[in-house]
Write a protein that holds these residues in place. Structure first.
Motif, PDB file in Angstrom:
ATOM      1  N   GLY A  22      -7.400  -5.510   6.166  1.00  0.00           N
ATOM      2  CA  GLY A  22      -6.144  -5.048   5.576  1.00  0.00           C
ATOM      3  C   GLY A  22      -5.872  -5.788   4.276  1.00  0.00           C
ATOM      4  N   LEU A  25       0.044  -6.793   1.438  1.00  0.00           N
ATOM      5  CA  LEU A  25       0.601  -8.118   1.141  1.00  0.00           C
ATOM      6  C   LEU A  25       0.058  -9.230   2.049  1.00  0.00           C
ATOM      7  CD1 LEU A  25       2.518 -10.019  -0.302  1.00  0.00           C
ATOM      8  CD2 LEU A  25       4.352  -9.223   1.198  1.00  0.00           C
ATOM      9  N   SER A  26       0.072  -9.012   3.379  1.00  0.00           N
ATOM     10  CA  SER A  26      -0.339 -10.097   4.281  1.00  0.00           C
ATOM     11  C   SER A  26      -1.782 -10.505   4.045  1.00  0.00           C
ATOM     12  CB  SER A  26      -0.218  -9.662   5.745  1.00  0.00           C
ATOM     13  OG  SER A  26       1.090  -9.434   6.077  1.00  0.00           O
ATOM     14  N   LYS A  48      -8.426  -0.124   4.047  1.00  0.00           N
ATOM     15  CA  LYS A  48      -8.681   1.276   4.417  1.00  0.00           C
ATOM     16  C   LYS A  48      -8.417   2.251   3.271  1.00  0.00           C
ATOM     17  CE  LYS A  48      -5.851   3.308   7.428  1.00  0.00           C
ATOM     18  NZ  LYS A  48      -5.175   3.541   8.716  1.00  0.00           N
ATOM     19  N   SER A  49      -7.355   1.999   2.504  1.00  0.00           N
ATOM     20  CA  SER A  49      -6.978   2.996   1.493  1.00  0.00           C
ATOM     21  C   SER A  49      -7.585   2.660   0.131  1.00  0.00           C
ATOM     22  CB  SER A  49      -5.455   3.079   1.375  1.00  0.00           C
ATOM     23  OG  SER A  49      -4.944   1.807   1.122  1.00  0.00           O
ATOM     24  N   GLY A  57       9.602  -2.303   3.318  1.00  0.00           N
ATOM     25  CA  GLY A  57       9.418  -3.722   3.035  1.00  0.00           C
ATOM     26  C   GLY A  57       9.643  -3.916   1.548  1.00  0.00           C
ATOM     27  N   GLU A  58      10.704  -3.272   1.042  1.00  0.00           N
ATOM     28  CA  GLU A  58      10.938  -3.276  -0.408  1.00  0.00           C
ATOM     29  C   GLU A  58      11.941  -4.333  -0.832  1.00  0.00           C
ATOM     30  OE1 GLU A  58      11.683   0.654   0.565  1.00  0.00           O
ATOM     31  OE2 GLU A  58      10.258   1.521  -0.842  1.00  0.00           O
ATOM     32  N   ALA A  59      12.754  -4.811   0.123  1.00  0.00           N
ATOM     33  CA  ALA A  59      13.753  -5.832  -0.215  1.00  0.00           C
ATOM     34  C   ALA A  59      13.254  -7.198   0.230  1.00  0.00           C
ATOM     35  CB  ALA A  59      15.070  -5.515   0.483  1.00  0.00           C
ATOM     36  N   THR A 144     -12.795   1.133   6.380  1.00  0.00           N
ATOM     37  CA  THR A 144     -11.975   1.166   7.596  1.00  0.00           C
ATOM     38  C   THR A 144     -12.664   0.407   8.717  1.00  0.00           C
ATOM     39  OG1 THR A 144     -11.170   3.328   6.942  1.00  0.00           O
ATOM     40  CG2 THR A 144     -10.839   2.718   9.248  1.00  0.00           C
ATOM     41  N   ALA A 181      -1.122  -1.162  12.577  1.00  0.00           N
ATOM     42  CA  ALA A 181      -2.372  -0.820  13.276  1.00  0.00           C
ATOM     43  C   ALA A 181      -2.717  -1.944  14.256  1.00  0.00           C
ATOM     44  CB  ALA A 181      -3.504  -0.607  12.271  1.00  0.00           C
ATOM     45  N   ILE A 249      17.847   0.892  -1.410  1.00  0.00           N
ATOM     46  CA  ILE A 249      17.144  -0.104  -2.221  1.00  0.00           C
ATOM     47  C   ILE A 249      16.670   0.563  -3.511  1.00  0.00           C
ATOM     48  CG2 ILE A 249      15.146  -1.655  -2.327  1.00  0.00           C
ATOM     49  CD1 ILE A 249      15.267  -1.885   0.726  1.00  0.00           C
ATOM     50  N   ARG A 307       9.345   6.473  12.296  1.00  0.00           N
ATOM     51  CA  ARG A 307       8.642   5.552  13.202  1.00  0.00           C
ATOM     52  C   ARG A 307       9.561   5.222  14.370  1.00  0.00           C
ATOM     53  NH1 ARG A 307       6.337   0.206  10.620  1.00  0.00           N
ATOM     54  NH2 ARG A 307       5.380   1.679   9.193  1.00  0.00           N
ATOM     55  N   LEU A 310      10.241   0.400  16.915  1.00  0.00           N
ATOM     56  CA  LEU A 310       9.746  -0.439  15.818  1.00  0.00           C
ATOM     57  C   LEU A 310       9.310  -1.830  16.272  1.00  0.00           C
ATOM     58  CD1 LEU A 310      12.570   0.272  13.181  1.00  0.00           C
ATOM     59  CD2 LEU A 310      10.371   1.415  13.399  1.00  0.00           C
ATOM     60  N   VAL A 325      -1.701 -12.031  11.121  1.00  0.00           N
ATOM     61  CA  VAL A 325      -0.646 -12.316  10.137  1.00  0.00           C
ATOM     62  C   VAL A 325       0.225 -11.076   9.913  1.00  0.00           C
ATOM     63  CG1 VAL A 325      -1.892 -14.149   8.916  1.00  0.00           C
ATOM     64  CG2 VAL A 325      -2.225 -11.776   8.218  1.00  0.00           C
ATOM     65  N   ILE A 343       5.889 -12.762   7.033  1.00  0.00           N
ATOM     66  CA  ILE A 343       4.593 -12.796   6.331  1.00  0.00           C
ATOM     67  C   ILE A 343       4.407 -14.158   5.653  1.00  0.00           C
ATOM     68  CG2 ILE A 343       3.347 -11.860   4.324  1.00  0.00           C
ATOM     69  CD1 ILE A 343       4.415  -9.093   5.066  1.00  0.00           C
TER      70      ILE A 343
HETATM   71  C1  LIG Z   1      11.905   0.810   8.552  1.00  0.00           C
HETATM   72  C2  LIG Z   1      11.404  -0.502   8.035  1.00  0.00           C
HETATM   73  C3  LIG Z   1      12.012  -1.105   6.943  1.00  0.00           C
HETATM   74  C4  LIG Z   1      11.559  -2.348   6.478  1.00  0.00           C
HETATM   75  N1  LIG Z   1      12.191  -2.960   5.439  1.00  0.00           N
HETATM   76  C5  LIG Z   1      11.820  -4.217   5.079  1.00  0.00           C
HETATM   77  C6  LIG Z   1      12.472  -4.904   4.017  1.00  0.00           C
HETATM   78  O1  LIG Z   1      13.364  -4.371   3.364  1.00  0.00           O
HETATM   79  N2  LIG Z   1      12.067  -6.165   3.730  1.00  0.00           N
HETATM   80  C7  LIG Z   1      11.056  -6.788   4.417  1.00  0.00           C
HETATM   81  O2  LIG Z   1      10.752  -7.956   4.153  1.00  0.00           O
HETATM   82  N3  LIG Z   1      10.381  -6.133   5.375  1.00  0.00           N
HETATM   83  C8  LIG Z   1      10.738  -4.875   5.719  1.00  0.00           C
HETATM   84  N4  LIG Z   1      10.036  -4.220   6.682  1.00  0.00           N
HETATM   85  C9  LIG Z   1       8.841  -4.862   7.218  1.00  0.00           C
HETATM   86  C10 LIG Z   1       7.692  -4.714   6.217  1.00  0.00           C
HETATM   87  O3  LIG Z   1       7.495  -3.353   5.940  1.00  0.00           O
HETATM   88  C11 LIG Z   1       6.422  -5.289   6.788  1.00  0.00           C
HETATM   89  O4  LIG Z   1       6.689  -6.557   7.350  1.00  0.00           O
HETATM   90  C12 LIG Z   1       5.337  -5.450   5.744  1.00  0.00           C
HETATM   91  O5  LIG Z   1       5.172  -4.303   4.960  1.00  0.00           O
HETATM   92  C13 LIG Z   1       4.037  -5.734   6.446  1.00  0.00           C
HETATM   93  O6  LIG Z   1       3.027  -5.978   5.507  1.00  0.00           O
HETATM   94  P1  LIG Z   1       1.552  -6.182   6.040  1.00  0.00           P
HETATM   95  O7  LIG Z   1       0.716  -6.513   4.856  1.00  0.00           O
HETATM   96  O8  LIG Z   1       1.559  -7.104   7.203  1.00  0.00           O
HETATM   97  O9  LIG Z   1       1.169  -4.761   6.640  1.00  0.00           O
HETATM   98  P2  LIG Z   1       1.030  -3.345   5.867  1.00  0.00           P
HETATM   99  O10 LIG Z   1       1.856  -3.310   4.646  1.00  0.00           O
HETATM  100  O11 LIG Z   1       1.273  -2.314   6.920  1.00  0.00           O
HETATM  101  O12 LIG Z   1      -0.484  -3.345   5.458  1.00  0.00           O
HETATM  102  C14 LIG Z   1      -1.540  -3.230   6.369  1.00  0.00           C
HETATM  103  C15 LIG Z   1      -2.773  -2.800   5.599  1.00  0.00           C
HETATM  104  O13 LIG Z   1      -3.873  -2.751   6.503  1.00  0.00           O
HETATM  105  C16 LIG Z   1      -4.642  -1.610   6.205  1.00  0.00           C
HETATM  106  N5  LIG Z   1      -5.360  -1.209   7.419  1.00  0.00           N
HETATM  107  C17 LIG Z   1      -4.832  -0.719   8.571  1.00  0.00           C
HETATM  108  N6  LIG Z   1      -5.805  -0.428   9.436  1.00  0.00           N
HETATM  109  C18 LIG Z   1      -6.966  -0.755   8.824  1.00  0.00           C
HETATM  110  C19 LIG Z   1      -8.324  -0.675   9.220  1.00  0.00           C
HETATM  111  N7  LIG Z   1      -8.687  -0.187  10.415  1.00  0.00           N
HETATM  112  N8  LIG Z   1      -9.262  -1.091   8.350  1.00  0.00           N
HETATM  113  C20 LIG Z   1      -8.921  -1.578   7.127  1.00  0.00           C
HETATM  114  N9  LIG Z   1      -7.652  -1.670   6.704  1.00  0.00           N
HETATM  115  C21 LIG Z   1      -6.686  -1.264   7.548  1.00  0.00           C
HETATM  116  C22 LIG Z   1      -3.621  -0.570   5.770  1.00  0.00           C
HETATM  117  O14 LIG Z   1      -4.232   0.440   4.974  1.00  0.00           O
HETATM  118  C23 LIG Z   1      -2.620  -1.410   5.001  1.00  0.00           C
HETATM  119  O15 LIG Z   1      -2.883  -1.435   3.621  1.00  0.00           O
HETATM  120  C24 LIG Z   1      10.457  -2.973   7.128  1.00  0.00           C
HETATM  121  C25 LIG Z   1       9.829  -2.343   8.199  1.00  0.00           C
HETATM  122  C26 LIG Z   1      10.295  -1.130   8.659  1.00  0.00           C
HETATM  123  C27 LIG Z   1       9.611  -0.486   9.835  1.00  0.00           C
END
Ligand SMILES: Cc1cc2nc3c(=O)[nH]c(=O)nc-3n(C[C@H](O)[C@H](O)[C@H](O)COP(=O)(O)OP(=O)(O)OC[C@H]3O[C@@H](n4cnc5c(N)ncnc54)[C@H](O)[C@@H]3O)c2cc1C
Length: 508
Positions: A22, A25-26, A48-49, A57-59, A144, A181, A249, A307, A310, A325, A343
């Motif tokens: 992935g 950000l994380s 994956k993408s 996760g915009e704020a 992927t 995921a 936002i 979704r 959650l 993470v 994160i």
């Molecule tokens: C409704 C809602 C509102 C939210 N608003 C906020 C907010 O305002 N502020 C905030 O701090 N947080 C917010 N969050 C939480 C925030 O969206 C997440 O904590 C954050 O985006 C997670 O980032 P991530 O990098 O962990 O995961 P993601 O952003 O989900 O990234 C995961 C990555 O892994 C990749 N991936 C998945 N499966 C595979 C695979 N099999 N092989 C290779 N790659 C793969 C995906 O393509 C993706 O790019 C919100 C969440 C929800 C549900």
């Protein structure tokens, strides 16, 4: 420092030291920290993408903004390419509120003191990933992950699809940054839904959302406009109802992210009435504040999402050779935007764990501590702030009291530590430190009490009595002090609530 007792596989026997699953950000942030702390480390990021899309996760809030700006070093980029955020603002309603100006309002009086940002995550995450690549990570996309084999203390293998073919790589460590995921947690049977917190969400990005600071609204509601000195538009505005809230936002360039989150025990989400985007708009338009701001807005048909359930968590966060993470580890609730704070803590801890192994430290105690700290942090954070909050978040008097306590304690216990100790403080997730028990219990107590009061009001059909024509404007939070005046204000508000409850109980 203890020496390892087993004989570790030599570095050269793996193709990579770390494979990150992935690249949002994380994943990109963990890679960046590892590359900075371990010169020469070989990291492969599998994403994956081909191009990251907009995501929730915009704020950011104070901790995640610190992490992005000062730890990842993105302050200039954030200021140039995203928006400076002006805190959290809330709008309440009841049957008597007819216009925006009549709705009770809770939020900052002035511009905020500590930086935070409103992000377009498609652009932001691409930038973090690009910089991880410049720092030395190898990035493969679209790639992927389709299988993972874990061998604690030994060799980890990851199989992925890339183009037409399938490839397997070996590494000493796997970082799971795959978001919802949650590849490892699901595969290993560690993934658990948080059934105490059945929330769901629908969201989109919109064009034509009114500017809260527009001339039009200032002309229409002059005293409403003058009541606040801060910019309202770049806050995260929350239009709020019984059992639900919505985020507003603004994104750089003019689009606005608007979505609803609700507790499925309290809100019946409309199943009929057109496509999801239309139902989302119709749901919001029942609230007089949303009606004013959203009336001419159009959601992006290609970008409407839903979704359910959650909240979830993994029962294991790390082992000797793998670490979870961000959302791959757990997700609590979007209210107050804790996702990117989580994160900040989980990626910092992951990098520290991997660094310790590379220095030859014994893993079992460190892994045990990692799992204990993150499990405790996640559970206490949930119980102190979120459990049953949807019961009372639509009540102006209860929510404004809770917000004062929640934010005073966030500043006192979390934000000020980060400004005092720097990024080392990100190694101590909230509620994981010794001595935090009394604060945790205090938070759980008022949270439970307000939920109980709201339940009673709901039963008596007495909800929302203070939701019209009240304003709670907070002058601002300070670092390195307990914000004593605000705290006192919180207790005074709580006392008023309790007196009001006594009075209405004696009348019924
Ligand atoms: C409704 C809602 C509102 C939210 N608003 C906020 C907010 O305002 N502020 C905030 O701090 N947080 C917010 N969050 C939480 C925030 O969206 C997440 O904590 C954050 O985006 C997670 O980032 P991530 O990098 O962990 O995961 P993601 O952003 O989900 O990234 C995961 C990555 O892994 C990749 N991936 C998945 N499966 C595979 C695979 N099999 N092989 C290779 N790659 C793969 C995906 O393509 C993706 O790019 C919100 C969440 C929800 C549900």
């Amino acid at each position: 420092m203890e020496a390892r007792m087993d004989s570790p596989p030599t570095e050269g026997s793996f193709e990579y030291d770390v494979v990150v699953m992935g690249g949002a950000l994380s994943g990109a942030a963990t890679a960046t920290l590892l590359l900075r702390q371990n010169p020469g480390i070989r990291i492969l990021i599998l994403e994956k993408s081909a191009k990251l899309s907009r995501r929730v996760g915009e704020a950011t809030v104070e901790v995640s903004a610190y992490f992005m700006g000062r730890v990842l070093g993105l302050t200039q980029y954030l200021n140039e390419s995203h928006l400076a955020k002006q805190g959290l603002r809330f709008w309440f309603t009841n049957g008597e509120v007819k216009t925006l100006a009549e709705a009770s309002e809770l939020g900052p009086l002035y511009q905020v003191r500590v930086p935070s940002y409103q992000l377009d995550r498609a652009a932001f995450d691409e930038e973090v990933l690009r910089r991880a690549g410049i720092a030395g990570a190898e990035i493969l996309r679209p790639a992927t992950v389709i299988d993972v084999q874990l061998q604690p203390g030994k060799e980890q293998t990851v199989t992925f699809r890339n183009g037409d073919g399938t490839r397997t790589v070996r590494s000493r460590w796997i970082v799971d940054a795959s978001g919802v995921a949650a590849i490892l947690a699901r595969k290993q049977g560690w993934w658990k839904s948080n059934i105490e917190h059945p929330t769901a969400a629908a969201w989109s990005r919109w064009k034509g959302v009114k500017d809260w600071d527009s001339r039009e609204l200032a002309d229409k509601y002059p005293s409403w406009s003058r009541a606040v000195y801060a910019t309202r538009n770049t806050a995260t505005n929350h239009v709020i109802g019984d059992g639900w809230w919505s985020w507003w936002i603004p994104l750089k360039g003019g689009d606005v992210s608007v979505g609803v989150v609700f507790d499925q025990r309290l809100v019946d989400w409309p199943q009929e009435g057109g496509k999801l985007g239309e139902r989302l708009k119709a749901f919001l338009m029942k609230h007089p504040v949303a009606r004013e701001i959203l009336v001419d807005a159009q959601f992006d048909e290609e970008d409407v999402h839903w979704r359910k359930n959650l909240a979830y968590y993994s029962t294991t966060f790390a082992g000797d050779g793998f670490v979870l993470v961000g959302d791959a580890a757990a997700f609590m609730d979007p209210f107050y935007s804790p996702g990117m704070d989580w994160i900040s803590f989980t990626t910092s801890r992951a990098a520290a764990l991997i660094g310790a192994q590379r220095r030859g430290e014994a893993m079992s105690a460190l892994v045990e501590r990692h799992n204990r700290d993150l499990a405790r942090s996640h559970r206490c954070w949930f119980e102190a702030v979120y459990k049953d909050k949807y019961e009372y978040m639509g009540e102006f008097d209860l929510m404004s009291t809770a917000l004062i306590f929640d934010l005073c304690l966030y500043y006192l216990g979390v934000v000020s530590r980060i400004f005092r100790y720097g990024e080392n403080a990100l190694l101590v997730p909230p509620f994981s430190a010794r001595g935090i028990g009394p604060i945790f219990r205090f938070m759980r107590t008022y949270n439970r009490r307000f939920a109980e009061i709201a339940r009673r009001r709901r039963k008596r059909r007495m909800l929302g009595k203070t939701n019209r024509a009240h304003r709670c404007l907070i002058p601002g939070f300070k670092l390195h002090s307990a914000n004593p005046k605000l705290f006192a204000q919180g207790f005074a508000k709580w006392a008023r609530v309790e007196l009001g409850e006594l009075f209405s109980a004696s009348m019924s």
